[in-house]
Design an enzyme around this catalytic site. Sequence first.
Site, PDB file in Angstrom:
ATOM      1  N   THR A  81       1.685   3.329  -2.248  1.00 27.03           N
ATOM      2  CA  THR A  81       1.295   4.521  -2.999  1.00 27.03           C
ATOM      3  C   THR A  81       0.032   5.139  -2.403  1.00 27.03           C
ATOM      4  OG1 THR A  81       0.124   3.095  -4.548  1.00 27.03           O
ATOM      5  CG2 THR A  81       2.340   3.795  -5.189  1.00 27.03           C
ATOM      6  N   GLY A  82      -0.393   4.622  -1.267  1.00 28.10           N
ATOM      7  CA  GLY A  82      -1.643   5.093  -0.660  1.00 28.10           C
ATOM      8  C   GLY A  82      -1.464   6.331   0.203  1.00 28.10           C
ATOM      9  N   ASP A  83      -2.613   6.779   0.666  1.00 31.30           N
ATOM     10  CA  ASP A  83      -2.691   8.002   1.438  1.00 31.30           C
ATOM     11  C   ASP A  83      -2.015   7.899   2.807  1.00 31.30           C
ATOM     12  OD1 ASP A  83      -3.880  10.569   1.164  1.00 31.30           O
ATOM     13  OD2 ASP A  83      -5.154  10.017   2.876  1.00 31.30           O
ATOM     14  N   HIS A  87     -11.449   2.617  18.537  1.00 30.64           N
ATOM     15  CA  HIS A  87     -10.868   3.716  19.310  1.00 30.64           C
ATOM     16  C   HIS A  87     -11.603   3.992  20.623  1.00 30.64           C
ATOM     17  CE1 HIS A  87      -8.899   4.055  15.550  1.00 30.64           C
ATOM     18  NE2 HIS A  87      -9.755   4.864  14.964  1.00 30.64           N
ATOM     19  N   LYS A 114      -6.396  -1.082  10.323  1.00 31.86           N
ATOM     20  CA  LYS A 114      -7.822  -1.329  10.371  1.00 31.86           C
ATOM     21  C   LYS A 114      -8.423  -1.194   8.980  1.00 31.86           C
ATOM     22  CE  LYS A 114     -10.696   1.861  11.331  1.00 31.86           C
ATOM     23  NZ  LYS A 114     -11.431   3.114  11.491  1.00 31.86           N
ATOM     24  N   GLY A 133       0.836  -1.202   0.000  1.00 38.04           N
ATOM     25  CA  GLY A 133       0.000   0.000   0.000  1.00 38.04           C
ATOM     26  C   GLY A 133       0.866   1.245   0.000  1.00 38.04           C
ATOM     27  N   ASP A 161      -4.243   0.261  16.247  1.00 39.71           N
ATOM     28  CA  ASP A 161      -5.338   1.170  16.579  1.00 39.71           C
ATOM     29  C   ASP A 161      -4.612   2.468  16.868  1.00 39.71           C
ATOM     30  OD1 ASP A 161      -7.056   2.854  18.095  1.00 39.71           O
ATOM     31  OD2 ASP A 161      -8.363   1.134  18.414  1.00 39.71           O
ATOM     32  N   HIS A 162      -4.650   3.405  15.942  1.00 38.27           N
ATOM     33  CA  HIS A 162      -3.729   4.543  16.062  1.00 38.27           C
ATOM     34  C   HIS A 162      -4.018   5.397  17.292  1.00 38.27           C
ATOM     35  CE1 HIS A 162      -6.891   6.928  14.137  1.00 38.27           C
ATOM     36  NE2 HIS A 162      -6.215   8.015  14.467  1.00 38.27           N
ATOM     37  N   ASP A 200     -16.486   2.177  12.554  1.00 40.51           N
ATOM     38  CA  ASP A 200     -15.321   3.002  12.216  1.00 40.51           C
ATOM     39  C   ASP A 200     -14.615   3.537  13.469  1.00 40.51           C
ATOM     40  OD1 ASP A 200     -13.681   4.359  10.234  1.00 40.51           O
ATOM     41  OD2 ASP A 200     -14.654   6.225  10.873  1.00 40.51           O
ATOM     42  N   LYS A 256      -1.442   7.623  20.606  1.00 37.15           N
ATOM     43  CA  LYS A 256      -1.538   9.031  21.013  1.00 37.15           C
ATOM     44  C   LYS A 256      -0.971   9.209  22.419  1.00 37.15           C
ATOM     45  CE  LYS A 256      -5.673   9.954  18.215  1.00 37.15           C
ATOM     46  NZ  LYS A 256      -5.241  10.836  17.130  1.00 37.15           N
TER      47      LYS A 256
HETATM   48  C1  BG6 Z   1      -9.992   6.613  11.740  1.00 34.51           C
HETATM   49  C2  BG6 Z   1     -11.348   6.602  11.106  1.00 34.51           C
HETATM   50  O1  BG6 Z   1      -9.717   5.363  12.311  1.00 34.51           O
HETATM   51  O2  BG6 Z   1      -9.940   7.607  12.729  1.00 34.51           O
HETATM   52  C3  BG6 Z   1     -11.675   7.963  10.529  1.00 34.51           C
HETATM   53  O3  BG6 Z   1     -11.414   5.628  10.087  1.00 34.51           O
HETATM   54  C4  BG6 Z   1     -11.476   9.038  11.560  1.00 34.51           C
HETATM   55  O4  BG6 Z   1     -12.986   7.988  10.012  1.00 34.51           O
HETATM   56  C5  BG6 Z   1     -10.138   8.916  12.241  1.00 34.51           C
HETATM   57  O5  BG6 Z   1     -11.573  10.287  10.902  1.00 34.51           O
HETATM   58  C6  BG6 Z   1     -10.016   9.876  13.407  1.00 34.51           C
HETATM   59  O6  BG6 Z   1      -8.695   9.885  13.865  1.00 34.51           O
HETATM   60  P1  BG6 Z   1      -8.096  11.147  14.620  1.00 34.51           P
HETATM   61  O7  BG6 Z   1      -6.709  10.723  15.002  1.00 34.51           O
HETATM   62  O8  BG6 Z   1      -8.116  12.294  13.655  1.00 34.51           O
HETATM   63  O9  BG6 Z   1      -8.989  11.390  15.790  1.00 34.51           O
END
Ligand code: BG6
Length: 491
Positions: free
Chosen positions: A14-16, A239, A147, A12, A176-177, A234, A181
């Site tokens: 070349t992805g965002d 999260h 995810k 992935g 899970d980003h 989502d 944080k």
């Molecule tokens: C992502 C979702 O996991 O988290 C997005 O798929 C959402 O829809 C994003 O915008 C929010 O992340 P953050 O770090 O900007 O709160």
Amino acid sequence: TNKPTALIILFGATGDLAKRKLFPSIYRLFQKKNIEKFAVIGVARRPLTNAEFQENVKDSVQTFADSHENVDDFVSHFSYHSHDVSSSESYIELKNIADKLDEQYDLNGNRIFYLAMAPEFFGTIAEQVKAQGLTDTTGYKRLVIEKPFGTSFESAQELNVQIRTAFSEDEIYRIDHYLGKEMVQNIEVIRFANAMFEPLWNNQYISNIQVTSSETLGVEERGRYYETSGALRDMVQNHLMQMVALLAMEPPIKLTDEEIRSEKARAFRSLRPMKKEDVEAFFVRGQYDEGTVSNSLLPAYRNEPSVDSESNTETYVAGKLLIDNFRWAGVPFYIRTGKRMDVKSTKIVVQFKDIPMNLYYSKEPEENVHPNLLVIHIQPEEGITLLLNAKKNGNQMQTKPVRLSFSNTSIDRMNTPEAYEKLLFDSMRGDATNFTHWDEVALSWKFVDIISEVWEHTKDETFPNYVAGSAGPKCADNLLEKDGHFWWPIE
Ligand code: BG6
């Protein structure tokens, strides 16, 4: 040196996500000399030469990182492989590149397979990298996976079985980003490193906990994905429930990934399971309508690209979770998240119970004793606010709320790693604490599945029920009012 060494094979490329987050994060690790011996193979379908790919990486660093020194040296660590996901030949070519780089950069055979692409290929890739010998390596092999991890318990389990054919549970790093944080990682420290909080952190002293993650953005270009996901899958399943687990878990006996993740899984196991007939009383949903924000008219969700004009997909969720254990019985955890809200903000408010006897009662609401609040600011501000009561100046014994605030932003931003940077570094070091274990994923899907089943089968006739740029639907307020609570304002 104990700096981690690894070959990162990035699917992935070349992805965002690669452009906005991953390249800049690897660059920051390089720039801070946290990593020295490393190489990256960008993998994607599109044909690109190494030089063109390196140019893209350079662009990304120059756009998204805050310094650009040594960028040419940095990009020289990058190669590209134009890949056909389903062709074994293509994996064999990839293996040859990997073996060469391994030797050239002296990487001890350490390999990270990072999947930052459409989830439908996760299973195939895992199976193929094993079948074609890419995982037959002298060093470690790890799978980092973005995810969505499934769309229900069943599909997540299917995916898990596929990736487990090539990687064991302790080689799998599910991203899970939110767990990367800074202030999410701080929840545990605030709780367990403070004598002022730990003894009060239970149903004797806490009235309720409120977790809010609101966004101002709409669904952007992701309509197709979002139509099958909605805010529940989502944001809530991952999260928000992860934050709840960190707030609710018992103290771990050691700071190891195994201990912490098993405490989180226990917290999920104590969650009162939803019953279909209770969904309406515990969870509410919303969908944004058009609305004017700074003089421009934003479209309704149903008019966004790739969205059904009668879509029943929720862009907002609020809910109440109950945790049936000794610590939390009777304390509601309220959560809410939405797109196209008035502010971008993630916050946790811990509301303490009222003191048993209020001597300072006043008819003027602002002079009355205010419940003690602990606010954990996750983003965009990072910090902690504590709301206490103090005496108002003057002759009468009246009170006023005072705030003690700590702001994390006073810390030099250059040295504050971003979520992805931390997570990448952790995966290279083999620390899985801030990645989700299969047990957590399974339990949170099982919880959420009941709600999505009910919502999929009942069209919400009130949709769209909140205006873009507003504070969300009225039903979210009613949810707390029924319990005699209200959402503390986000400020
Ligand atoms: C992502 C979702 O996991 O988290 C997005 O798929 C959402 O829809 C994003 O915008 C929010 O992340 P953050 O770090 O900007 O709160």
